[in-house]
Design a protein around this motif. Structure first.
Motif, PDB file in Angstrom:
ATOM      1  N   ALA A 273       0.782  -1.169  -0.169  1.00 24.40           N
ATOM      2  CA  ALA A 273      -0.027   0.081  -0.050  1.00 24.40           C
ATOM      3  C   ALA A 273       0.851   1.264   0.219  1.00 24.40           C
ATOM      4  N   PRO A 274       1.936   1.456   0.744  1.00 23.77           N
ATOM      5  CA  PRO A 274       2.668   2.763   0.768  1.00 23.77           C
ATOM      6  C   PRO A 274       3.392   2.985  -0.569  1.00 23.77           C
TER       7      PRO A 274
ATOM      8  N   ARG B  63       0.778   3.916  -3.008  1.00 26.22           N
ATOM      9  CA  ARG B  63       0.587   5.380  -2.791  1.00 26.22           C
ATOM     10  C   ARG B  63       1.446   6.383  -3.393  1.00 26.22           C
TER      11      ARG B  63
ATOM     12  N   ALA C 285       1.361   6.240  -7.059  1.00 32.21           N
ATOM     13  CA  ALA C 285       0.112   7.132  -7.776  1.00 32.21           C
ATOM     14  C   ALA C 285       0.547   8.547  -7.731  1.00 32.21           C
TER      15      ALA C 285
ATOM     16  N   LEU D  25      -7.470  -0.296  -0.984  1.00 27.82           N
ATOM     17  CA  LEU D  25      -6.635   0.215  -1.533  1.00 27.82           C
ATOM     18  C   LEU D  25      -6.812   0.927  -2.794  1.00 27.82           C
TER      19      LEU D  25
ATOM     20  N   GLN E 250      -8.057   4.531  -2.217  1.00 29.31           N
ATOM     21  CA  GLN E 250      -6.890   5.355  -1.742  1.00 29.31           C
ATOM     22  C   GLN E 250      -6.234   5.867  -2.973  1.00 29.31           C
ATOM     23  N   LEU E 251      -5.826   5.075  -3.858  1.00 28.98           N
ATOM     24  CA  LEU E 251      -5.226   5.313  -5.132  1.00 28.98           C
ATOM     25  C   LEU E 251      -6.165   6.513  -5.898  1.00 28.98           C
TER      26      LEU E 251
ATOM     27  N   ILE F 177      -5.794   9.767  -4.615  1.00 25.49           N
ATOM     28  CA  ILE F 177      -4.448  10.443  -5.034  1.00 25.49           C
ATOM     29  C   ILE F 177      -4.299  10.859  -6.691  1.00 25.49           C
TER      30      ILE F 177
END
Length: 282
Positions: A221-222, A225, A228, A262, A265-266, A269
């Motif tokens: 995940a980090p 991100r 992205a 996930l 979240q992307l 961004i």
């Protein structure tokens, strides 16, 4: 930053100003039931989030750490299953090729031929894939700099294709470890073709389990991100409903139940950064 060439894949296009897209599925075809159920679940998530989706699974993993590791169901049974997924779900299909003599048979079934990272300099394989008429995705070798991919692109172009995209999957850093230089995304995108970030192989620990590769799923995940925000056209993620039971790459695959969160979240961004088209501060 240059706008990469737009590439048509099945019912949609990638690159340029086209939406970010997703390549996802289990590492290898373990069974028809598992891959069809997983593909259907991912397709539903992608549809809900309006993300163009390409299903990925390998019929053969020719680069497993151990000779005793599970490699897949083979080309005949594997292609039969991939064709069924395409027919029943209507999603484009991507799979790996390892041998020149497999290219024509695989190209009859799938939309995207993927060149594994270890084989990204194999001229004959690149040329055969380019001449197939299918889209070609080349994973950047763990041993190459992003600017070295210009030579790979040139080989494909000389073989007659502009239907190309490139995938970043980390660089070797000492033994059994990979690191991701986020500069590679804009660098490769400036070669003129769409660029994908492989969020799951980038956290792999090659051979880290002795006779198998290990991985650090907690960093998927980090890194995704960060990619992205850095600017890319799409994401590659290996996804499995039960990674702890997977027959290949389990430690670095995303759990199916965590995929939607996930991707959301992307998307947040992407809405802020787009694909990194803003000129760099110089």
């Amino acid at each position: 930053m240059a706008q990469p060439t737009q590439v048509d894949i099945g019912p949609f296009s990638v690159g340029g100003s086209c939406p970010h897209f997703l390549i996802a599925g289990p590492c290898v075809i373990e069974s028809e039931k598992l891959v069809i159920e997983t593909a259907a679940a991912i397709a539903e998530i992608a549809k809900d989030l309006r993300i163009p989706y390409i299903f990925k699974a390998s019929y053969d993993k020719a680069n497993r750490t151990s000779i005793s590791s599970f490699r897949g169901l083979g080309i005949t049974e594997g292609l039969k299953i991939l064709k069924k997924i395409n027919r029943e779900l209507g999603v484009p299909i991507l799979t790996d090729i390892h041998e020149v003599h497999d290219v024509s048979q695989v190209a009859e079934i799938v939309d995207v031929l993927q060149i594994p990272a270890f084989l990204c300099r194999q001229t004959d394989l690149l040329s055969a894939a380019a001449k197939s008429g299918r889209v070609v995705n080349v994973k950047k070798g763990q041993f190459l700099s992003p600017w070295d991919m210009a030579n790979v692109v040139h080989k494909l172009q000389e073989a007659g294709t502009r239907k190309i995209f490139l995938t970043e999957r980390g660089a070797s850093f000492g033994y059994q470890n990979l690191v991701v230089d986020m500069r590679s995304l804009p660098v490769m995108r400036n070669l003129g073709y769409p660029v994908v970030f492989d969020a799951t192989h980038s956290v792999q620990l090659p051979g880290g389990g002795g006779t198998v590769s290990s991985g650090q799923r907690e960093f998927v995940a980090p890194l995704a991100r960060a990619a992205a925000a850095a600017g890319c056209d799409g994401f590659f993620m290996e996804v499995h409903p039960r990674p702890e039971e997977a027959l290949s790459d389990g430690p670095n695959m995303i759990r199916l139940s965590q995929l939607r969160g996930l991707l959301e979240q992307l998307q947040a961004i992407w809405q802020v950064t787009g694909k990194g088209e803003i000129s760099p501060l110089t």
